[in-house]
Design a protein around this motif. Structure first.
Motif, short mmCIF file in Angstrom:
data_model
loop_
_atom_site.label_atom_id
_atom_site.label_comp_id
_atom_site.label_asym_id
_atom_site.label_seq_id
_atom_site.Cartn_x
_atom_site.Cartn_y
_atom_site.Cartn_z
N ALA A 1 -3.79 -26.28 -11.72
CA ALA A 1 -4.68 -26.66 -12.81
C ALA A 1 -5.79 -27.56 -12.31
N SER A 2 -5.58 -28.63 -11.26
CA SER A 2 -6.50 -29.29 -10.89
C SER A 2 -7.32 -29.23 -9.53
N GLY A 3 -6.72 -28.11 -8.78
CA GLY A 3 -7.48 -27.87 -7.48
C GLY A 3 -6.98 -28.79 -6.34
N ARG A 4 -6.13 -29.94 -6.86
CA ARG A 4 -5.82 -30.93 -5.83
C ARG A 4 -4.30 -30.41 -5.27
N LYS A 5 -4.45 -30.66 -3.68
CA LYS A 5 -3.25 -30.29 -3.28
C LYS A 5 -2.35 -31.41 -3.14
N VAL A 6 -1.03 -31.33 -3.38
CA VAL A 6 -0.13 -32.24 -3.23
C VAL A 6 0.77 -32.42 -2.14
N VAL A 7 0.77 -33.27 -1.53
CA VAL A 7 1.52 -33.38 -0.08
C VAL A 7 2.61 -34.60 -0.31
N PHE A 8 3.90 -34.14 -0.37
CA PHE A 8 5.05 -35.08 -0.30
C PHE A 8 5.68 -35.64 0.88
N ARG A 9 5.82 -36.80 0.91
CA ARG A 9 6.87 -37.35 2.09
C ARG A 9 8.07 -37.97 1.26
N PHE A 10 9.19 -37.21 1.52
CA PHE A 10 10.55 -37.53 0.74
C PHE A 10 11.30 -38.45 1.62
N GLY A 11 12.24 -39.27 1.25
CA GLY A 11 13.07 -40.11 1.77
C GLY A 11 14.03 -40.85 1.12
N THR A 12 14.69 -41.65 1.68
CA THR A 12 15.97 -42.45 0.81
C THR A 12 14.92 -43.84 0.73
N THR A 13 15.69 -44.68 -0.14
CA THR A 13 15.22 -45.74 -0.60
C THR A 13 14.64 -46.59 0.80
N PRO A 14 15.42 -46.92 1.70
CA PRO A 14 14.78 -47.72 2.90
C PRO A 14 13.73 -47.26 3.56
N GLU A 15 13.86 -45.71 3.75
CA GLU A 15 12.81 -44.92 4.32
C GLU A 15 11.52 -44.96 3.66
N LEU A 16 11.78 -44.88 2.07
CA LEU A 16 10.30 -45.07 1.48
C LEU A 16 9.82 -46.45 1.23
N ILE A 17 10.69 -47.38 1.64
CA ILE A 17 9.84 -48.85 1.56
C ILE A 17 9.36 -48.84 3.14
N GLN A 18 9.92 -48.21 4.11
CA GLN A 18 9.38 -48.45 5.32
C GLN A 18 7.91 -47.49 5.28
N LEU A 19 8.00 -46.56 4.61
CA LEU A 19 6.51 -45.47 4.43
C LEU A 19 5.49 -46.35 3.90
N ALA A 20 5.90 -47.06 2.74
CA ALA A 20 5.05 -47.92 1.85
C ALA A 20 4.47 -48.87 2.40
N THR A 21 5.00 -49.69 3.31
CA THR A 21 4.75 -50.86 4.19
C THR A 21 4.11 -50.57 5.57
N ALA A 22 4.22 -49.24 6.21
CA ALA A 22 3.65 -48.88 7.47
C ALA A 22 2.38 -49.08 7.54
N GLY A 23 1.54 -49.10 6.62
CA GLY A 23 0.12 -48.96 6.76
C GLY A 23 -0.56 -47.88 6.51
N GLY A 24 0.04 -46.89 6.64
CA GLY A 24 -0.59 -45.37 6.41
C GLY A 24 -1.05 -44.95 5.10
N ARG A 25 -1.85 -43.98 4.94
CA ARG A 25 -2.37 -43.69 3.62
C ARG A 25 -1.36 -42.95 2.69
N PHE A 26 -1.14 -43.45 1.43
CA PHE A 26 -0.53 -42.47 0.46
C PHE A 26 -1.46 -43.08 -0.92
N ASP A 27 -1.06 -42.16 -1.80
CA ASP A 27 -1.89 -42.31 -2.96
C ASP A 27 -1.02 -42.83 -4.44
N LEU A 28 0.19 -42.36 -4.25
CA LEU A 28 1.06 -42.61 -5.35
C LEU A 28 2.45 -42.43 -4.92
N ALA A 29 3.42 -42.99 -5.68
CA ALA A 29 4.84 -42.96 -5.31
C ALA A 29 5.48 -42.55 -6.51
N VAL A 30 6.75 -41.80 -6.37
CA VAL A 30 7.53 -41.29 -7.47
C VAL A 30 8.88 -41.81 -6.77
#
Length: 250
Positions: free
Chosen positions: A48-77
Motif C-alpha cells: 500500500a505504501s511502497g515502503r520496504k519494512v525491514v525487521f530485527r527480531f530479538g529477545t527483550t535483552p537483545e532488543l534493549i541492546q539494539l535500541a541503545t547501540a547507536g544504530g539506526r531504527f525507525d520504530l519498535a514493536v
C-alpha cells in the motif's frame, strides 16, 4: 494474506543494525513472538505504501541492546519490558507507546503425546515437576514471566535442572516437536505451531500476559512513515490478522 508475507522471510535481520540503508526502508525492532502477524502485515503495508519494512527480531535483552547501540531504527514493536530500561526508553520519542497485541502463557507437547492436566495451579505444578524437560526462553519477557510462575509455585530450584534453554521462539517449537523437550512453556501463539499440540493456557490464578507495544524512535528521519505503520497495526484489518495469529489486539 499469509502468502503475501512470504517475501518478508528473507528480510529478517537478527541482532544487526545497519547504518547504511536507503531512506525508503523502514527499520523496525520487534519481539520474536510477534513475528507472525508483523511479517504478514508488513507485506500489506509495503504493497500500500511502497515502503520496504525491514525487521530485527530479538529477545527483550537483545532488543534493549539494539535500541541503545547507536544504530539506526525507525520504530519498535516490543514487549513493554523494553521500556523499563532507562537507556532504551531515551531512544524513543516522548509520545506514549501504543499497545498493539498481547498474549498469555501456555503449555504444549509434541503432536500426539499425552496432554497432561494443567487446569489448576496444583495440577500445573505437578505436571511441571513430573516433566523430564521443559523448553522456554528465560532471557525473554515471556520467559521471565514463566520463571516468576515457577517461583510462585515454589518449584524454581526443581525446574532449573529440567530447563532446555532456547534462543528464540522457533527453537522452542523445534525442541518440543523433535522430542528434545517434553514440554514447551511459553506464549500461546508461539506454541500454536505444526508439530505441537497445545495443552492449554496457564490457569487463571497464574496467567500472565506479555504486551507488545509500539513507539517511534527519537532520532528517526522516517517519523511520518513510522507513525503510519503503527496506525496501520491498529486498523480493523490488522487486528483481524493479530487475532488469527493467536494474539489479542491492543
Amino acid at each position: 494474506m499469509s502468502a503475501a508475507a512470504t517475501p518478508m522471510l528473507g528480510m529478517v535481520l537478527i541482532l544487526s543494525v545497519s547504518t547504511s540503508v536507503h531512506a525508503s526502508e523502514l527499520q523496525v525492532l520487534a519481539g520474536g513472538a510477534i513475528a507472525g502477524p508483523l511479517r504478514e502485515l508488513a507485506a500489506e503495508f509495503e504493497s500500500a505504501s511502497g515502503r520496504k519494512v525491514v525487521f530485527r527480531f530479538g529477545t527483550t535483552p537483545e532488543l534493549i541492546q539494539l535500541a541503545t547501540a547507536g544504530g539506526r531504527f525507525d520504530l519498535a514493536v516490543v514487549p513493554r519490558e523494553v521500556f523499563d530500561a532507562a537507556a532504551a526508553r531515551t531512544r524513543f520519542a516522548s509520545q506514549a507507546p501504543t499497545d498493539i497485541a498481547r498474549v498469555g502463557l501456555g503449555v504444549a507437547v509434541r503432536s500426539g503425546a499425552r496432554r497432561p492436566d494443567i487446569t489448576t495451579p496444583e495440577a500445573l505444578k505437578q505436571t511441571l515437576l513430573e516433566a523430564q524437560s521443559v523448553a522456554t526462553i528465560p532471557a525473554s519477557a515471556a520467559g521471565a514471566q514463566v520463571l516468576r510462575v515457577f517461583e510462585r509455585l515454589g518449584i524454581s530450584e526443581a525446574m532449573t535442572a529440567k530447563l532446555k534453554v532456547q534462543p528464540g521462539p522457533a527453537q522452542i517449537v523445534a525442541a518440543v516437536a523433535t522430542g528434545q523437550a517434553e514440554l514447551g512453556v511459553f506464549l500461546l501463539n508461539v506454541l500454536t505451531a505444526p508439530g505441537l499440540d497445545v495443552v492449554g493456557p496457564f490457569p487463571a490464578g497464574l496467567q500472565r500476559e506479555v504486551v507488545f507495544t509500539a513507539a517511534v524512535a527519537a532520532s528517526t528521519r522516517e517519523g511520518k512513515a513510522a507513525k503510519a505503520f503503527i496506525a496501520f497495526l491498529r486498523t480493523p484489518a490488522a487486528r483481524a490478522v493479530i487475532v488469527a495469529k493467536g494474539m489479542t489486539p491492543g
